[in-house]
Write an enzyme that holds these catalytic residues in place. Structure first.
Site, mmCIF file in Angstrom:
data_model
loop_
_atom_site.group_PDB
_atom_site.id
_atom_site.type_symbol
_atom_site.label_atom_id
_atom_site.label_comp_id
_atom_site.label_asym_id
_atom_site.label_seq_id
_atom_site.Cartn_x
_atom_site.Cartn_y
_atom_site.Cartn_z
ATOM 1 N N HIS A 158 -34.811 4.664 -5.457
ATOM 2 C CA HIS A 158 -33.362 4.791 -5.630
ATOM 3 C C HIS A 158 -32.720 5.297 -4.337
ATOM 4 O O HIS A 158 -33.319 6.068 -3.594
ATOM 5 C CB HIS A 158 -33.051 5.745 -6.780
ATOM 6 C CG HIS A 158 -33.486 5.204 -8.107
ATOM 7 N ND1 HIS A 158 -33.702 6.018 -9.195
ATOM 8 C CD2 HIS A 158 -33.746 3.939 -8.520
ATOM 9 C CE1 HIS A 158 -34.073 5.265 -10.225
ATOM 10 N NE2 HIS A 158 -34.114 4.004 -9.833
ATOM 11 N N GLY B 277 -32.298 -4.170 -0.391
ATOM 12 C CA GLY B 277 -33.481 -4.287 0.450
ATOM 13 C C GLY B 277 -34.297 -3.009 0.385
ATOM 14 O O GLY B 277 -34.245 -2.256 -0.584
ATOM 15 N N SER C 194 -29.815 -5.909 2.887
ATOM 16 C CA SER C 194 -29.507 -6.173 1.486
ATOM 17 C C SER C 194 -28.663 -7.439 1.447
ATOM 18 O O SER C 194 -28.103 -7.851 2.470
ATOM 19 C CB SER C 194 -28.745 -5.002 0.861
ATOM 20 O OG SER C 194 -29.553 -3.851 0.794
ATOM 21 N N HIS D 299 -34.453 -9.432 -7.830
ATOM 22 C CA HIS D 299 -33.714 -8.157 -7.836
ATOM 23 C C HIS D 299 -33.882 -7.366 -6.549
ATOM 24 O O HIS D 299 -33.138 -6.420 -6.305
ATOM 25 C CB HIS D 299 -34.131 -7.301 -9.032
ATOM 26 C CG HIS D 299 -35.336 -6.425 -8.802
ATOM 27 N ND1 HIS D 299 -36.582 -6.915 -8.466
ATOM 28 C CD2 HIS D 299 -35.479 -5.075 -8.876
ATOM 29 C CE1 HIS D 299 -37.430 -5.915 -8.347
ATOM 30 N NE2 HIS D 299 -36.793 -4.788 -8.582
ATOM 31 N N LYS E 275 -31.802 9.266 0.204
ATOM 32 C CA LYS E 275 -32.857 9.070 -0.794
ATOM 33 C C LYS E 275 -33.275 10.397 -1.407
ATOM 34 O O LYS E 275 -33.038 11.460 -0.844
ATOM 35 C CB LYS E 275 -34.083 8.392 -0.163
ATOM 36 C CG LYS E 275 -33.812 6.945 0.272
ATOM 37 C CD LYS E 275 -35.070 6.238 0.693
ATOM 38 C CE LYS E 275 -35.909 5.837 -0.490
ATOM 39 N NZ LYS E 275 -35.319 4.752 -1.293
#
Length: 507
Positions: A229, A405, A411, A430, A506
């Site tokens: 995440h 990404g 991404s 995804h 992160k």
């Protein structure tokens, strides 16, 4: 759990079709396959699939199952229709592989629902927020923005959110989804209009969420969590489809966006755990024998199946609120740095998609409309132009698809296609998909090398747990550009634009 004795026994069931990037997993790979498997991979990604199979064959005592076997195993479940589908980012998971799509006939009383087909992080998904800023506006403030986002958004395992809920508040939130966020002032009304299902699952019923799950969720609203995440500040790096990008408010390179990738946190994990335990207990009552116990399931219309669907819907609502709450925090951080309101900065949600979910949808099967329960685990909905569930803003381009990404890599934003509706139940990839296990990443990658690589790319990084630097390094994942291009070449999604990170937050 079945185990093959020789590598060729697996490989002989995998057949290249005449369609580009499409392989077929033929019946017979595992006993009791109701349908074939369809696997979308190019030649480079196919090599990774082959390596997974070889590793499985070499370690005969391991309980590890490669993605190809898992795709075949899913095809044995009662009520599955058409095919068990693997997308280019496919890799081994719990029961279902990650990157698997499977649909079950709602009119078949034996058709099942399986928590393994959704995953433990229910409604893990991605949100993209645009701004009217460009890289020149932020390059001197990049570190300040990274630190402020890190300070504003709670990150890491066990992190607690700024939204303090009591039991009544939580029950309302689990029932209302983003309508609750709008009511409480954390979301704009427009946010939910550009969100899958308008940010509210109509299956949701908080009465079917256990006390333990609620206890885990009550402190975690508005938190990023850990693992893969992230919150990223990104800039538009390449525009492939100017018309589609313009409909999303993207007109030039170097425009600044924020991407948030998170899910339902401990609440969703507990709901999945509770359901798996319950379903394992009652499968014999429904005369269901699964080839792998991780595929625990019950008929969709059984009490247990309906209970899970309602609890899963509540977890979906929690996840949409979670991403909405972090959107609120990101808007605050940018507003503070630039001394302008989020509205003046044009901080509008482009879209919000889920990639761990099961939903009842209408699809054409053999020329007839059928109600199906579509399980998407590590796969994203990809509905085409003019589909009634695509927001008004995107009727002419199709549903935006957000592909995150890995730390330090691109991404992508894609759009849905009619071919996806025909071939993959309106689904596409995804993300990158893991290539190395977390343990292997920690043991084979250097903390300093990964940081040095990010610094060379001028990417600011803030991370709560240093071990995540290795676990989430680009080398741990498949090449996201290969994954996206495979989907584009296969016609199941179209490339709209590409983003690159300038700051990564992160857990």
């Amino acid at each position: 759990m079945m185990k093959h004795g020789k590598g060729e026994d697996v490989f002989k069931y995998i057949e290249k079709t005449n369609e580009k990037n499409l392989y077929r997993i033929n019946k017979g790979l595992v006993p009791g396959m109701n349908v074939e498997g369809n696997m979308y991979v190019n030649e480079k990604l196919k090599l990774l699939i082959d390596e997974e199979i070889k590793m499985y064959q070499l370690n005969k005592s391991s309980t590890f199952l490669p993605a190809v076997i898992q795709i075949a195993n899913v095809s044995t479940l009662p009520g599955i229709v058409k095919a068990s589908i693997a997308l280019p980012d496919v890799h081994a998971g719990y029961g279902f592989s990650i990157g698997n799509v499977a649909a079950f006939d709602m009119n078949n009383e034996k058709a099942v629902i399986s928590p393994g087909g959704v995953g433990f992080d229910i409604n893990c998904g991605v949100r993209l927020i645009r701004t009217n800023l460009f890289y020149n506006d932020i390059k001197d403030k990049q570190e300040e923005l990274a630190q402020l986002l890190f300070n504003h958004i709670p990150v890491g395992v066990g992190s607690q959110g700024f939204i303090l809920c009591n039991q009544n508040n939580l029950d309302d939130a689990l029932s209302l989804g983003m309508d609750w966020s709008v009511k409480e002032g954390y979301s704009w009304i427009e946010d939910k209009l550009n969100c899958e299902d308008n940010g509210r699952s109509l299956y949701a019923n908080s009465d079917y969420v256990s006390v333990r799950a609620k206890k885990r969720g009550i402190t975690q609203m508005g938190t990023l969590g850990a693992g893969n995440h992230y919150a990223e500040i990104q800039i538009v790096d390449e525009i492939y489809d100017k018309k589609s990008a313009k409909l999303m408010g993207i007109e030039k390179k170097n425009q600044v966006c924020i991407m948030i990738h998170s899910g339902s946190r401990g609440l969703g994990h507990q709901i999945a755990t509770d359901a798996l335990i319950e379903m394992e207990k009652v499968m014999s009552k429904y005369k269901i024998n699964v080839i792998d116990k991780q595929l625990a399931c019950t008929p969709i219309h059984s009490p247990e199946g309906q209970n899970y669907l309602k609890a899963m819907g509540a977890a979906c609502n929690f996840a949409w609120i979670n991403r909405s709450s972090m959107t609120f925090l990101a808007r605050q951080a940018f507003s503070k740095v630039f001394n302008q309101s989020p509205d003046d900065l044009d901080m509008h949600v482009i879209y919000d998609v889920s990639h761990n979910i099961a939903k009842i949808e209408e699809h054409f099967i053999n020329g007839k409309v059928q109600n199906l329960l579509v399980h998407r685990k590590g796969s994203t909905r990809a509905f085409p132009p003019f589909h009634p569930l695509v927001p008004l803003d995107y009727q002419y381009c199709g549903q935006p698809i957000l592909i995150g990404g890995t730390m330090g890599t691109y991404s992508y934003v894609l759009t849905g296609t009619e071919k996806a509706m025909e071939n993959t139940f309106g689904s596409t990839c995804h993300g990158a998909g893991r290539a190395l296990s977390r343990n292997k990443s920690r043991n084979s990658l250097s903390y300093s090398d990964v940081l040095s690589n990010l610094k060379e790319k001028n990417i600011s990084i803030r991370v709560a747990s240093p071990k995540l630097i290795m676990e989430e390094a680009p080398e741990s994942y498949k090449n996201v550009s290969e994954v996206v291009q495979t989907c584009h070449d296969s016609g199941i999604s179209n490339k709209a634009f590409r983003l690159r990170p300038v700051a990564v937050i992160k857990g």
